[in-house]
Write a protein that holds these residues in place. Structure first.
Motif, PDB file in Angstrom:
ATOM      1  N   TYR A 118       2.990  -0.411  -5.653  1.00  0.00           N
ATOM      2  CA  TYR A 118       3.136  -0.381  -4.186  1.00  0.00           C
ATOM      3  C   TYR A 118       4.426  -1.117  -3.826  1.00  0.00           C
ATOM      4  CZ  TYR A 118       1.873  -0.869   0.772  1.00  0.00           C
ATOM      5  OH  TYR A 118       1.857  -0.811   2.137  1.00  0.00           O
ATOM      6  N   GLY A 119       5.430  -0.357  -3.483  1.00  0.00           N
ATOM      7  CA  GLY A 119       6.733  -0.948  -3.191  1.00  0.00           C
ATOM      8  C   GLY A 119       7.471  -1.358  -4.451  1.00  0.00           C
ATOM      9  N   THR A 250      -2.364  -2.259  -0.125  1.00  0.00           N
ATOM     10  CA  THR A 250      -2.112  -1.848  -1.509  1.00  0.00           C
ATOM     11  C   THR A 250      -3.177  -0.877  -2.004  1.00  0.00           C
ATOM     12  OG1 THR A 250      -3.356  -3.711  -2.455  1.00  0.00           O
ATOM     13  CG2 THR A 250      -1.003  -4.055  -2.023  1.00  0.00           C
ATOM     14  N   ARG A 253      -2.579   2.363   0.210  1.00  0.00           N
ATOM     15  CA  ARG A 253      -1.175   2.802   0.187  1.00  0.00           C
ATOM     16  C   ARG A 253      -0.703   3.185   1.590  1.00  0.00           C
ATOM     17  NH1 ARG A 253      -1.422   0.389  -4.217  1.00  0.00           N
ATOM     18  NH2 ARG A 253      -0.439   1.174  -6.100  1.00  0.00           N
ATOM     19  N   PHE A 254      -1.238   2.501   2.588  1.00  0.00           N
ATOM     20  CA  PHE A 254      -0.812   2.706   3.966  1.00  0.00           C
ATOM     21  C   PHE A 254      -0.830   1.355   4.681  1.00  0.00           C
ATOM     22  CE2 PHE A 254      -1.421   3.456   8.473  1.00  0.00           C
ATOM     23  CZ  PHE A 254      -0.455   4.405   8.724  1.00  0.00           C
ATOM     24  N   PRO A 255       0.187   0.992   5.435  1.00  0.00           N
ATOM     25  CA  PRO A 255       1.391   1.787   5.718  1.00  0.00           C
ATOM     26  C   PRO A 255       2.316   1.890   4.511  1.00  0.00           C
ATOM     27  CG  PRO A 255       1.637  -0.400   6.622  1.00  0.00           C
ATOM     28  CD  PRO A 255       0.225  -0.311   6.081  1.00  0.00           C
ATOM     29  N   PRO A 256       3.394   2.661   4.619  1.00  0.00           N
ATOM     30  CA  PRO A 256       4.350   2.747   3.512  1.00  0.00           C
ATOM     31  C   PRO A 256       4.832   1.364   3.096  1.00  0.00           C
ATOM     32  CG  PRO A 256       4.834   4.421   5.153  1.00  0.00           C
ATOM     33  CD  PRO A 256       3.751   3.546   5.728  1.00  0.00           C
ATOM     34  N   ALA A 257       5.092   1.207   1.810  1.00  0.00           N
ATOM     35  CA  ALA A 257       5.414  -0.107   1.258  1.00  0.00           C
ATOM     36  C   ALA A 257       6.610  -0.751   1.950  1.00  0.00           C
ATOM     37  CB  ALA A 257       5.692   0.025  -0.242  1.00  0.00           C
ATOM     38  N   LEU A 258       7.600   0.053   2.318  1.00  0.00           N
ATOM     39  CA  LEU A 258       8.799  -0.514   2.950  1.00  0.00           C
ATOM     40  C   LEU A 258       8.446  -1.224   4.250  1.00  0.00           C
ATOM     41  CD1 LEU A 258      11.851  -0.877   3.015  1.00  0.00           C
ATOM     42  CD2 LEU A 258      12.035   1.343   4.166  1.00  0.00           C
ATOM     43  N   SER A 260       5.538  -2.583   4.980  1.00  0.00           N
ATOM     44  CA  SER A 260       4.803  -3.804   4.630  1.00  0.00           C
ATOM     45  C   SER A 260       5.735  -4.900   4.160  1.00  0.00           C
ATOM     46  CB  SER A 260       3.769  -3.494   3.537  1.00  0.00           C
ATOM     47  OG  SER A 260       2.809  -2.574   3.987  1.00  0.00           O
TER      48      SER A 260
END
Length: 335
Positions: A118-119, A250, A253-258, A260
């Protein structure tokens, strides 16, 4: 040869004008309290039974205590702002988790767990780094240093090592990371380019910490500061909020890792700016950060089924509560 000059100091080396004035008691306390708080009381990574093993103590003091002493000396010998300690704690977290624990690039298992993937950029888990680096800045560095100052107030503003001692500790710190990565002290799970990345980023962060530390005068007191109860509440909630928000993200997988990652570092920068704008003193930051450590310890114990970890957490909460109670008189002096 050694020459005693008091209960807290010792002079080492030959001639008088080459002596190092070393503050023994606060150094020993910081060497022990940094790994004890981070590894045992807060994260519960090391069960209490492991403390009976000399090798465990040697490893923890070398990897936690020695860097904490070095960061404290950088802060005082360079006359930096208290905020610089937080930034230097981020740099320490990179070296600890990147080179020694190697969790920033681990491919499976704990402690990164669900943060893996994740990210992740070029094999480095950026969301995990966002959480664990700020965690180290508070629990491995800031709390032990400020707690040592609280317990040894007469020596809080002076250098504990002297110039030669500072150089010796800096060399020891640098050598341990080099040996850990290149000497095979832990199984290498990534290639040499990661070592260079960690080293380069650490150097940049250290330079940033020194620049910021020189930019603002330390421990200003002109503005209205938060109350005792507000410090405890904010400390127990805000730093740990990042984990509570990040963990479900994590899994889903929401929101997008960027998003977060940006949110996580924005929280840290906002907190950083708040401390500066309200001119927190060391005692303000001790109450806040110790409350944060106690909150995370309580959360870790609640999630654990090991009764020894629960007992360890309760012990830490009792001692921490006593320190917070004692801090009220010093807080009143800087309000």
């Amino acid at each position: 040869p050694e020459k005693n000059i008091g209960s807290n100091h010792i002079l080492i080396l030959g001639e008088e004008n080459f002596f190092m004035n070393i503050s023994i008691k606060p150094i020993l306390f910081l060497l022990i309290s940094s790994p004890l708080i981070a590894e045992v009381f807060v994260s519960h990574n090391n069960p209490v039974i492991n403390l009976l093993q000399p090798a465990t103590w040697f490893w923890m003091i070398l990897t936690y205590g020695v860097p904490a002493v070095l960061i404290r000396e950088i802060w005082k010998q360079m006359n930096l702002n208290i905020l610089s300690v937080l930034i230097l704690g981020i740099a320490y977290g990179i070296l600890n988790e990147g080179i020694i624990a190697q969790t920033l690039t681990q491919t499976s298992g704990e402690p990164a767990g669900p943060f893996i993937g994740y990210g992740t950029l070029y094999g480095i888990h950026l969301m995990w780094a966002t959480f664990i680096l700020t965690w180290h800045a508070i629990n491995s560095v800031l709390v032990p240093i400020l707690l040592t100052h609280f317990l040894f107030p007469s020596q809080a503003e002076e250098s504990w090592l002297g110039k030669k001692g500072f150089v010796a500790v800096a060399i020891l710190t640098a050598l341990q990371y080099l040996l850990y990565f290149a000497g095979g002290l832990v199984p290498a799970i990534h290639s040499i380019q990661y070592f260079y990345i960690y080293l380069a980023v650490t150097v940049v962060i250290v330079i940033l910490a020194i620049r910021i530390g020189h930019r603002f005068a330390p421990d200003l007191k002109q503005s209205k500061s938060p109350t005792y109860s507000h410090l405890i509440l904010a400390g127990a909630v805000l730093p740990n909020l990042l984990y509570f928000l990040a963990y479900p993200a994590t899994l889903s997988r929401f929101p997008p890792a960027l998003i977060s990652i940006i949110f996580g570092w924005s929280m840290f920068i906002f907190f950083f700016q708040y401390i500066h704008s309200h001119h927190w003193s060391s005692i303000h930051l001790l109450i806040f950060s110790l409350s944060s450590s106690m909150g995370f310890s309580l959360m870790s114990a609640a999630l654990s089924k090991d009764i020894s970890l629960v007992i360890t957490s309760i012990m830490f909460l009792i001692v921490g509560s006593w320190i917070l109670k004692k801090s009220t008189s010093r807080l009143a002096a800087v309000q």
